[in-house]
Design a protein around this motif. Sequence first.
Motif, PDB file in Angstrom:
ATOM      1  N   ASP A  14     -35.314 -13.526   4.424  1.00 39.80           N
ATOM      2  CA  ASP A  14     -36.432 -14.323   4.945  1.00 39.80           C
ATOM      3  C   ASP A  14     -36.336 -15.762   4.453  1.00 39.80           C
ATOM      4  O   ASP A  14     -36.580 -16.716   5.220  1.00 39.80           O
ATOM      5  CB  ASP A  14     -37.762 -13.720   4.497  1.00 39.80           C
ATOM      6  N   ALA A  15     -35.994 -15.933   3.170  1.00 38.08           N
ATOM      7  CA  ALA A  15     -35.887 -17.280   2.611  1.00 38.08           C
ATOM      8  C   ALA A  15     -34.760 -18.054   3.273  1.00 38.08           C
ATOM      9  O   ALA A  15     -34.895 -19.267   3.540  1.00 38.08           O
ATOM     10  CB  ALA A  15     -35.658 -17.203   1.103  1.00 38.08           C
ATOM     11  N   LEU A  16     -33.641 -17.387   3.569  1.00 35.73           N
ATOM     12  CA  LEU A  16     -32.539 -18.057   4.257  1.00 35.73           C
ATOM     13  C   LEU A  16     -32.948 -18.471   5.668  1.00 35.73           C
ATOM     14  O   LEU A  16     -32.620 -19.569   6.127  1.00 35.73           O
ATOM     15  CB  LEU A  16     -31.316 -17.138   4.305  1.00 35.73           C
ATOM     16  N   GLU A  17     -33.679 -17.607   6.338  1.00 31.61           N
ATOM     17  CA  GLU A  17     -34.125 -17.944   7.692  1.00 31.61           C
ATOM     18  C   GLU A  17     -35.057 -19.159   7.665  1.00 31.61           C
ATOM     19  O   GLU A  17     -34.960 -20.053   8.510  1.00 31.61           O
ATOM     20  CB  GLU A  17     -34.812 -16.743   8.335  1.00 31.61           C
ATOM     21  N   PRO A  77     -34.693  -8.177   1.668  1.00 35.37           N
ATOM     22  CA  PRO A  77     -35.505  -8.772   2.729  1.00 35.37           C
ATOM     23  C   PRO A  77     -36.081 -10.139   2.374  1.00 35.37           C
ATOM     24  O   PRO A  77     -36.083 -11.056   3.202  1.00 35.37           O
ATOM     25  CB  PRO A  77     -36.608  -7.732   2.949  1.00 35.37           C
ATOM     26  N   GLU A  78     -36.540 -10.301   1.116  1.00 31.64           N
ATOM     27  CA  GLU A  78     -37.136 -11.587   0.757  1.00 31.64           C
ATOM     28  C   GLU A  78     -36.091 -12.705   0.728  1.00 31.64           C
ATOM     29  O   GLU A  78     -36.407 -13.865   1.022  1.00 31.64           O
ATOM     30  CB  GLU A  78     -37.848 -11.494  -0.601  1.00 31.64           C
ATOM     31  N   TYR A 122     -36.345 -18.670  -7.269  1.00 35.75           N
ATOM     32  CA  TYR A 122     -35.978 -17.696  -6.247  1.00 35.75           C
ATOM     33  C   TYR A 122     -36.617 -18.031  -4.902  1.00 35.75           C
ATOM     34  O   TYR A 122     -37.740 -18.505  -4.820  1.00 35.75           O
ATOM     35  CB  TYR A 122     -36.397 -16.287  -6.673  1.00 35.75           C
ATOM     36  N   ALA A 123     -35.825 -17.762  -3.831  1.00 38.52           N
ATOM     37  CA  ALA A 123     -36.306 -17.865  -2.449  1.00 38.52           C
ATOM     38  C   ALA A 123     -36.755 -19.277  -2.073  1.00 38.52           C
ATOM     39  O   ALA A 123     -37.558 -19.453  -1.158  1.00 38.52           O
ATOM     40  CB  ALA A 123     -37.447 -16.871  -2.195  1.00 38.52           C
ATOM     41  N   LYS A 124     -36.223 -20.297  -2.758  1.00 47.87           N
ATOM     42  CA  LYS A 124     -36.570 -21.682  -2.447  1.00 47.87           C
ATOM     43  C   LYS A 124     -35.318 -22.453  -2.061  1.00 47.87           C
ATOM     44  O   LYS A 124     -34.263 -22.278  -2.670  1.00 47.87           O
ATOM     45  CB  LYS A 124     -37.240 -22.350  -3.651  1.00 47.87           C
ATOM     46  N   LEU A 125     -35.438 -23.318  -1.091  1.00 41.37           N
ATOM     47  CA  LEU A 125     -34.330 -24.182  -0.693  1.00 41.37           C
ATOM     48  C   LEU A 125     -34.268 -25.375  -1.643  1.00 41.37           C
ATOM     49  O   LEU A 125     -35.237 -26.117  -1.785  1.00 41.37           O
ATOM     50  CB  LEU A 125     -34.515 -24.665   0.740  1.00 41.37           C
ATOM     51  N   GLU A 126     -33.116 -25.548  -2.309  1.00 39.19           N
ATOM     52  CA  GLU A 126     -32.911 -26.662  -3.227  1.00 39.19           C
ATOM     53  C   GLU A 126     -31.787 -27.545  -2.699  1.00 39.19           C
ATOM     54  O   GLU A 126     -30.660 -27.081  -2.516  1.00 39.19           O
ATOM     55  CB  GLU A 126     -32.503 -26.153  -4.609  1.00 39.19           C
TER      56      GLU A 126
END
Length: 281
Positions: free
Chosen positions: A55-58, A51-52, A5-9
């Motif tokens: 934030d991860a996309l930003e 929100p999380e 979750y919330a990580k760019l792969e």
Amino acid sequence: MDAPYAKLEALEPGIARVLAHNPSAFTYYGTQTYLIGEREVAVVDPGPDLPEHIDALERAIAGRPVIAIMCTHTHRDHSPAARPLADRTGAPIIGCAPLALETVGPRADASFDGDYAPDRVLEDGQKLVVDGERVTTVATPGHTSNHLCFGYRGALFSGDHVMGWSTTVVVPPDGDMAEYMASLNKLRKRDDRIYYPAHGPAVTNPKQYVRHLVGHRMQREKQILGLLSERPRAIPDIVASAYPGLDPRLTIAAGGSVFAHLLDLERRGLVQSQGDEWKAA
């Protein structure tokens, strides 16, 4: 499995994803938001308004220009993050038409996003350019009437129309089985090398897999006709017979898909409704 979750792969050059933390019986481990492009990017299925996740996309965008925020359809696990992400990046919301209907049954993760307001609606076959590469719209109604897929460099972002982990829920009044089958046959004529769905693993053998999905729906149709040839039945009775061992959380969704099959069969003159029951014509 520890979902990332919330990580760019990074998946391949010019395609990456960020997984939203909204797992459920309908979303698998969650909604996969895709970033396409490198120097400039487009965001496909921004996902839920968490929100999380935003934030991860930003962080994943990392200050790059965002050409478009693109939604395949307007279920709440796909489009609500579009507006807050647009507010942060200044990007236009481009893609499916707005559509807000009540869904059948308690599917809070997949009810329609009534706040979705695109800056531009795309029709079948329209194109835009992201980082020098064309993105082409493929209209695929069936799961919802406004569902779109997006083709990019031989990959197809298939939203909920084709998923590698599960069959697609088709629930009237907006879901339509005849349209869904026509959309599958439309994809069979394409030459995409891989599908990236909004939920679950990539589909690496698209033509073969779509043939399997078509065959599965046709087998389900024959199964329903066989049950009705025995005696008239109500939808819960059909679900109990046709889906042994079904996860109870999916009973209402299965009933919706059976109803979609029945409406299609009724239009074709193969079944008739009589009150709460259906019978072979």
